[in-house]
Design an enzyme around this catalytic site. Structure first.
Site, PDB file in Angstrom:
ATOM      1  N   ARG A   1       0.855  -1.180   0.000  1.00 20.30           N
ATOM      2  CA  ARG A   1       0.000   0.000   0.000  1.00 20.30           C
ATOM      3  C   ARG A   1       0.892   1.230   0.000  1.00 20.30           C
ATOM      4  O   ARG A   1       2.015   1.215   0.523  1.00 20.30           O
ATOM      5  CB  ARG A   1      -0.916   0.025   1.235  1.00 20.30           C
ATOM      6  CG  ARG A   1      -1.776  -1.214   1.386  1.00 20.30           C
ATOM      7  CD  ARG A   1      -2.745  -1.386   0.251  1.00 20.30           C
ATOM      8  NE  ARG A   1      -3.861  -0.453   0.325  1.00 20.30           N
ATOM      9  CZ  ARG A   1      -4.826  -0.364  -0.583  1.00 20.30           C
ATOM     10  NH1 ARG A   1      -4.787  -1.163  -1.641  1.00 20.30           N
ATOM     11  NH2 ARG A   1      -5.803   0.494  -0.438  1.00 20.30           N
TER      12      ARG A   1
ATOM     13  N   HIS B   1      -0.811   1.041 -10.380  1.00 20.34           N
ATOM     14  CA  HIS B   1      -1.583   0.131  -9.518  1.00 20.34           C
ATOM     15  C   HIS B   1      -2.166  -1.024 -10.341  1.00 20.34           C
ATOM     16  O   HIS B   1      -3.370  -1.303 -10.285  1.00 20.34           O
ATOM     17  CB  HIS B   1      -2.700   0.887  -8.790  1.00 20.34           C
ATOM     18  CG  HIS B   1      -3.122   0.226  -7.508  1.00 20.34           C
ATOM     19  ND1 HIS B   1      -3.477   0.926  -6.390  1.00 20.34           N
ATOM     20  CD2 HIS B   1      -3.254  -1.097  -7.171  1.00 20.34           C
ATOM     21  CE1 HIS B   1      -3.816   0.098  -5.421  1.00 20.34           C
ATOM     22  NE2 HIS B   1      -3.679  -1.139  -5.870  1.00 20.34           N
TER      23      HIS B   1
END
Length: 318
Positions: free
Chosen positions: A233, A281
């Protein structure tokens, strides 16, 4: 179909059209699990669950009978931190085995890219320069993996398949341990895994304990000239510490797929740093048919008062 047997859900995302991504698969998977856009909901009190990807600040407010928020992504930290999501609402996430395989492929590719010097060779090729890059036996290369959930397990398997020596920091000792992998648990596991490692792959979940884990102290434990593959993350990484480690040569390069702010602003300095490989991502994603099957299973369990197989433990954060 009697109306009483149906359960109604809502798509909640401020950044993606979830119906376009998963709607066809969901409609094929079930007729008794009905999902609609918020602007198609005539009676908000009938909405029992939501499937979510980056829901807006007030997204949950209209749905007083909501019992479940299900993330289509592996991470649920954004849902736990969402100011509008009541604590009595169950949180679940999709667990796609193919997603883990995709993540493993990404991680192995990037470790190989840094280890085999493909970036340097690409620069040489652009200058018509024939210059072989030295290589090492995979078993002599130490890779540290942080995290051993669904994604971490797949990453470890992929790296071992390539012959790398692997150390992994995990919450508890797994039963399905692989030969040639050193498993480390307990408070010092992350630091021990990183000690002297040539490559560091982060696949940790985001919790209060793991926030800012990729920092100066951890980078200094790595072998000089190590590389980082950051697919956890964005909040795991202390950006200034990464830049300092690159400037000092402690890190020779890094691959970043997740960021504190997404999309990464066009003005962000990372875009102009040649030592970084940036991807938007995309290390992995859930397949529509898998999302549909697990959403349907979870929604039906909610309707029928059964345990939610894909529910996330709020206390652990994952």
């Amino acid at each position: 179909m009697p109306e009483s047997t149906a359960i109604t859900g809502v798509y909640l995302s401020a950044t993606a059209d979830l119906d376009a991504l998963y709607g066809d698969a969901l409609r094929l998977a079930a007729r008794d699990v009905v999902l609609r856009h918020p602007d198609q909901i005539e009676r908000p009190e009938e909405v029992r669950f939501a499937i979510c990807w980056e829901p807006g600040e007030d997204a949950f407010a209209p749905y007083r009978n909501l019992g479940l928020a299900m993330s289509v992504a592996a991470g649920v930290d954004a849902l736990f931190a969402h100011p509008g999501l009541r604590e009595d609402v169950a949180v679940a996430r999709v667990r796609d085995p193919h997603q883990a395989e995709l993540m493993a492929g990404y991680a192995v590719h990037e470790v190989l890219h840094h280890e085999r010097g493909f970036g340097e060779m690409a620069r040489n090729a652009a200058q018509a320069r024939w210059a072989p890059v030295p290589m090492r036996a995979p078993g002599a290369v130490q890779v540290a993996v942080l995290g051993h959930g669904t994604m971490g397990r797949a990453v470890v398997r992929g790296l071992r398949a390539m012959g790398f020596a692997v150390r992994v920091a995990c919450r508890s000792l797994p039963e399905d341990r692989l030969e040639g992998v050193r498993y480390l648990t307990g408070p010092g596991a992350v630091a021990l895994a990183a000690e002297g490692a040539d490559h560091l792959v982060n696949v940790l979940p985001l919790t209060a304990e793991t926030e800012n884990v990729l920092n100066r102290a951890l980078f200094e434990r790595l072998a000089p000239g190590a590389s980082l593959v950051q697919i956890g993350r964005g909040e795991h990484l202390v950006e200034a510490d990464l830049e300092a480690a690159l400037d000092s040569g402690q890190l020779r390069g890094a691959t970043l797929d997740v960021f504190r702010e997404e999309p990464l602003p066009a003005t962000h300095r990372f875009w102009r740093d040649a030592r970084l490989r940036l991807t938007p991502h995309v290390a992995s994603d859930s397949l529509p048919e898998v999302v549909a099957a697990q959403v349907v299973e979870t929604a039906r369990a909610l309707r029928d008062g059964q345990p939610l197989v894909y529910e996330v433990d709020r206390a652990r954060g994952y």
